[in-house]
Motif scaffolding. Structure first.
Motif, PDB file in Angstrom:
ATOM      1  N   MET A   1       0.844  -1.170   0.000  1.00 25.49           N
ATOM      2  CA  MET A   1       0.000   0.000   0.000  1.00 25.49           C
ATOM      3  C   MET A   1       0.886   1.228   0.000  1.00 25.49           C
ATOM      4  SD  MET A   1      -3.024   0.912   2.604  1.00 25.49           S
ATOM      5  CE  MET A   1      -4.228  -0.288   2.173  1.00 25.49           C
ATOM      6  N   ALA A   2       0.507   2.224  -0.702  1.00 24.32           N
ATOM      7  CA  ALA A   2       1.304   3.447  -0.801  1.00 24.32           C
ATOM      8  C   ALA A   2       1.174   4.252   0.485  1.00 24.32           C
ATOM      9  CB  ALA A   2       0.841   4.275  -1.991  1.00 24.32           C
ATOM     10  N   GLU A   3       2.301   4.890   0.850  1.00 23.63           N
ATOM     11  CA  GLU A   3       2.274   5.723   2.061  1.00 23.63           C
ATOM     12  C   GLU A   3       1.503   7.001   1.786  1.00 23.63           C
ATOM     13  OE1 GLU A   3       6.013   6.524   3.860  1.00 23.63           O
ATOM     14  OE2 GLU A   3       6.797   4.575   3.296  1.00 23.63           O
ATOM     15  N   GLN A   4       0.790   7.435   2.806  1.00 25.19           N
ATOM     16  CA  GLN A   4       0.000   8.648   2.660  1.00 25.19           C
ATOM     17  C   GLN A   4       0.762   9.798   3.307  1.00 25.19           C
ATOM     18  OE1 GLN A   4      -3.798   8.473   4.544  1.00 25.19           O
ATOM     19  NE2 GLN A   4      -4.736   9.772   3.008  1.00 25.19           N
ATOM     20  N   HIS A   5       0.998  10.867   2.561  1.00 26.84           N
ATOM     21  CA  HIS A   5       1.734  12.020   3.064  1.00 26.84           C
ATOM     22  C   HIS A   5       0.811  12.928   3.868  1.00 26.84           C
ATOM     23  CE1 HIS A   5       5.230  10.982   0.732  1.00 26.84           C
ATOM     24  NE2 HIS A   5       4.475  10.861  -0.357  1.00 26.84           N
ATOM     25  N   ASP A   6       1.433  13.753   4.717  1.00 27.18           N
ATOM     26  CA  ASP A   6       0.656  14.679   5.553  1.00 27.18           C
ATOM     27  C   ASP A   6      -0.122  15.669   4.699  1.00 27.18           C
ATOM     28  OD1 ASP A   6       1.490  13.516   7.869  1.00 27.18           O
ATOM     29  OD2 ASP A   6       3.203  14.850   8.149  1.00 27.18           O
ATOM     30  N   ALA A   7       0.429  16.078   3.563  1.00 31.19           N
ATOM     31  CA  ALA A   7      -0.248  17.056   2.725  1.00 31.19           C
ATOM     32  C   ALA A   7      -1.477  16.455   2.057  1.00 31.19           C
ATOM     33  CB  ALA A   7       0.707  17.585   1.662  1.00 31.19           C
ATOM     34  N   ASP A   8      -1.492  15.105   1.878  1.00 29.58           N
ATOM     35  CA  ASP A   8      -2.626  14.450   1.230  1.00 29.58           C
ATOM     36  C   ASP A   8      -3.803  14.239   2.175  1.00 29.58           C
ATOM     37  OD1 ASP A   8      -1.034  14.376  -0.977  1.00 29.58           O
ATOM     38  OD2 ASP A   8      -0.404  12.287  -0.691  1.00 29.58           O
ATOM     39  N   ARG A   9      -3.538  14.257   3.477  1.00 28.36           N
ATOM     40  CA  ARG A   9      -4.606  14.000   4.447  1.00 28.36           C
ATOM     41  C   ARG A   9      -5.491  15.226   4.595  1.00 28.36           C
ATOM     42  NH1 ARG A   9      -1.278  11.581   9.478  1.00 28.36           N
ATOM     43  NH2 ARG A   9       0.005  10.163   8.285  1.00 28.36           N
ATOM     44  N   GLU A  10      -6.719  14.983   4.938  1.00 29.57           N
ATOM     45  CA  GLU A  10      -7.634  16.088   5.227  1.00 29.57           C
ATOM     46  C   GLU A  10      -7.435  16.513   6.668  1.00 29.57           C
ATOM     47  OE1 GLU A  10     -11.684  15.557   4.233  1.00 29.57           O
ATOM     48  OE2 GLU A  10     -11.215  14.445   2.412  1.00 29.57           O
ATOM     49  N   PRO A  11      -7.443  17.799   6.925  1.00 32.21           N
ATOM     50  CA  PRO A  11      -7.265  18.245   8.316  1.00 32.21           C
ATOM     51  C   PRO A  11      -8.464  17.841   9.170  1.00 32.21           C
ATOM     52  CG  PRO A  11      -7.766  20.107   6.889  1.00 32.21           C
ATOM     53  CD  PRO A  11      -7.596  18.903   6.009  1.00 32.21           C
ATOM     54  N   GLN A  12      -8.152  17.430  10.394  1.00 28.48           N
ATOM     55  CA  GLN A  12      -9.192  17.018  11.330  1.00 28.48           C
ATOM     56  C   GLN A  12      -9.761  18.266  11.999  1.00 28.48           C
ATOM     57  OE1 GLN A  12     -10.255  13.886  11.689  1.00 28.48           O
ATOM     58  NE2 GLN A  12      -8.806  13.272  10.093  1.00 28.48           N
ATOM     59  N   PRO A  13     -11.052  18.347  12.149  1.00 29.91           N
ATOM     60  CA  PRO A  13     -11.628  19.524  12.819  1.00 29.91           C
ATOM     61  C   PRO A  13     -11.237  19.543  14.292  1.00 29.91           C
ATOM     62  CG  PRO A  13     -13.329  17.899  12.404  1.00 29.91           C
ATOM     63  CD  PRO A  13     -12.084  17.390  11.736  1.00 29.91           C
ATOM     64  N   ILE A  14     -10.966  20.730  14.792  1.00 29.93           N
ATOM     65  CA  ILE A  14     -10.576  20.895  16.194  1.00 29.93           C
ATOM     66  C   ILE A  14     -11.804  21.326  16.974  1.00 29.93           C
ATOM     67  CG2 ILE A  14      -9.130  22.219  17.774  1.00 29.93           C
ATOM     68  CD1 ILE A  14      -7.166  22.582  15.482  1.00 29.93           C
ATOM     69  N   ASP A  15     -12.016  20.666  18.097  1.00 25.69           N
ATOM     70  CA  ASP A  15     -13.147  21.004  18.954  1.00 25.69           C
ATOM     71  C   ASP A  15     -12.702  22.146  19.865  1.00 25.69           C
ATOM     72  OD1 ASP A  15     -15.526  21.066  20.286  1.00 25.69           O
ATOM     73  OD2 ASP A  15     -15.187  19.211  21.414  1.00 25.69           O
ATOM     74  N   GLU A  16     -12.967  23.384  19.411  1.00 27.58           N
ATOM     75  CA  GLU A  16     -12.522  24.545  20.162  1.00 27.58           C
ATOM     76  C   GLU A  16     -13.258  24.684  21.492  1.00 27.58           C
ATOM     77  OE1 GLU A  16     -12.468  28.159  17.968  1.00 27.58           O
ATOM     78  OE2 GLU A  16     -11.537  27.222  16.226  1.00 27.58           O
ATOM     79  N   GLU A  17     -14.519  24.315  21.520  1.00 26.92           N
ATOM     80  CA  GLU A  17     -15.292  24.420  22.766  1.00 26.92           C
ATOM     81  C   GLU A  17     -14.699  23.523  23.849  1.00 26.92           C
ATOM     82  OE1 GLU A  17     -17.728  26.532  23.436  1.00 26.92           O
ATOM     83  OE2 GLU A  17     -17.505  27.395  21.449  1.00 26.92           O
ATOM     84  N   ALA A  18     -14.290  22.309  23.471  1.00 27.73           N
ATOM     85  CA  ALA A  18     -13.720  21.380  24.453  1.00 27.73           C
ATOM     86  C   ALA A  18     -12.340  21.876  24.908  1.00 27.73           C
ATOM     87  CB  ALA A  18     -13.611  19.981  23.855  1.00 27.73           C
ATOM     88  N   ALA A  19     -11.566  22.446  23.985  1.00 22.34           N
ATOM     89  CA  ALA A  19     -10.250  22.950  24.351  1.00 22.34           C
ATOM     90  C   ALA A  19     -10.376  24.115  25.332  1.00 22.34           C
ATOM     91  CB  ALA A  19      -9.491  23.389  23.103  1.00 22.34           C
ATOM     92  N   TRP A  20     -11.317  25.039  25.064  1.00 21.38           N
ATOM     93  CA  TRP A  20     -11.517  26.160  25.979  1.00 21.38           C
ATOM     94  C   TRP A  20     -12.064  25.681  27.327  1.00 21.38           C
ATOM     95  CZ3 TRP A  20      -9.401  30.660  25.904  1.00 21.38           C
ATOM     96  CH2 TRP A  20      -9.017  31.225  24.704  1.00 21.38           C
ATOM     97  N   ALA A  21     -12.919  24.708  27.303  1.00 22.01           N
ATOM     98  CA  ALA A  21     -13.457  24.178  28.562  1.00 22.01           C
ATOM     99  C   ALA A  21     -12.347  23.562  29.405  1.00 22.01           C
ATOM    100  CB  ALA A  21     -14.543  23.145  28.269  1.00 22.01           C
ATOM    101  N   ALA A  22     -11.385  22.873  28.777  1.00 19.75           N
ATOM    102  CA  ALA A  22     -10.271  22.283  29.519  1.00 19.75           C
ATOM    103  C   ALA A  22      -9.363  23.375  30.090  1.00 19.75           C
ATOM    104  CB  ALA A  22      -9.464  21.359  28.602  1.00 19.75           C
ATOM    105  N   ILE A  23      -9.158  24.440  29.340  1.00 16.99           N
ATOM    106  CA  ILE A  23      -8.317  25.537  29.826  1.00 16.99           C
ATOM    107  C   ILE A  23      -8.984  26.223  31.016  1.00 16.99           C
ATOM    108  CG2 ILE A  23      -7.405  27.825  29.247  1.00 16.99           C
ATOM    109  CD1 ILE A  23      -6.935  26.758  26.408  1.00 16.99           C
ATOM    110  N   VAL A  24     -10.278  26.493  30.900  1.00 16.58           N
ATOM    111  CA  VAL A  24     -11.003  27.170  31.987  1.00 16.58           C
ATOM    112  C   VAL A  24     -11.080  26.276  33.213  1.00 16.58           C
ATOM    113  CG1 VAL A  24     -13.268  28.079  32.652  1.00 16.58           C
ATOM    114  CG2 VAL A  24     -12.291  28.676  30.434  1.00 16.58           C
ATOM    115  N   ALA A  25     -11.251  24.976  33.029  1.00 20.26           N
ATOM    116  CA  ALA A  25     -11.348  24.069  34.176  1.00 20.26           C
ATOM    117  C   ALA A  25     -10.025  24.001  34.927  1.00 20.26           C
ATOM    118  CB  ALA A  25     -11.756  22.675  33.710  1.00 20.26           C
ATOM    119  N   GLY A  26      -8.899  24.117  34.225  1.00 17.76           N
ATOM    120  CA  GLY A  26      -7.600  24.026  34.878  1.00 17.76           C
ATOM    121  C   GLY A  26      -7.064  25.359  35.343  1.00 17.76           C
ATOM    122  N   TYR A  27      -7.800  26.445  35.137  1.00 13.03           N
ATOM    123  CA  TYR A  27      -7.321  27.768  35.526  1.00 13.03           C
ATOM    124  C   TYR A  27      -7.252  27.895  37.036  1.00 13.03           C
ATOM    125  CZ  TYR A  27      -6.839  32.807  35.822  1.00 13.03           C
ATOM    126  OH  TYR A  27      -6.395  34.066  36.105  1.00 13.03           O
ATOM    127  N   GLY A  28      -6.147  28.401  37.548  1.00 15.08           N
ATOM    128  CA  GLY A  28      -5.990  28.647  38.980  1.00 15.08           C
ATOM    129  C   GLY A  28      -5.453  27.458  39.733  1.00 15.08           C
TER     130      GLY A  28
END
Length: 189
Positions: A1-28
């Motif tokens: 099977m041929a190797e798949q390059h990083d440029a050929d892959r589709e970018p994965q969506p980032i869950d910004e709400e979950a990232a902000w929730a983790a930052i706020v939960a760890g604040y302080g």
């Protein structure tokens, strides 16, 4: 099977709400110390000369109040605003010199003599310098004011500079005024 390059892959969506929730939960929250780490001394305990380094000490009750005559403890971090008491290097004043400071061996302060006046330039040298400086200045003014660069303006600017420069170089003296006497005599004492 041929190797798949990083440029050929589709970018994965980032869950910004979950990232902000983790930052706020760890604040302080302070992260836990790694195993085997010793806590640091408090600022009040840094002035003490005895004791182990980075060992936990019970908190000191209340520091004694200092009077103006007390000096800060070793290692204290007392800083002064600029110009306020502190006794730093900028507060040092040099004593004004007086005539009583000199003795018989001191000759006093050297005052250099007035330099001789510059020799007067002749008319040819004045016009040569005017052409050397005036040619480029006239061209700069013409460019800044967006004048049409006609043939006579260009000739005046460039020709004036080159002519003035050639005149100044041709009139330079080589400084060997005695060269014409007798070049074959060798050293004369």
């Amino acid at each position: 099977m041929a190797e798949q390059h990083d440029a050929d892959r589709e970018p994965q969506p980032i869950d910004e709400e979950a990232a902000w929730a983790a930052i706020v939960a760890g604040y302080g929250e302070e992260p836990a110390d790694p195993p085997g780490a010793k806590p640091f001394k408090s600022v009040e305990d840094l002035a003490r000369l005895e004791g182990g380094v980075n060992e936990s000490l019970p908190p000191s009750p209340e520091p004694p109040k200092e009077t103006p005559d007390d000096k800060p403890a070793l290692g204290s971090s007392v800083t002064f605003a600029p110009g306020v008491g502190g006794g730093g290097p900028r507060d040092y004043k040099v004593a004004e010199p007086s005539d009583d400071d000199f003795d018989e061996s001191d000759e006093g302060h050297f005052v250099p003599p007035e330099p001789p006046p510059l020799p007067e330039a002749d008319v040819t040298a004045k016009f040569a310098w005017l052409a050397v400086v005036g040619g480029p200045v006239l061209m700069l003014v013409a460019v800044l004011l967006r004048w049409d660069m006609t043939w006579w303006l260009t000739t005046l600017c460039i020709g004036g500079f080159l002519g003035g420069f050639a005149t100044l170089v041709a009139r330079m003296s080589s400084g060997d005024d005695e060269e014409d006497d007798d070049p074959g005599r060798g050293a004369v004492v």
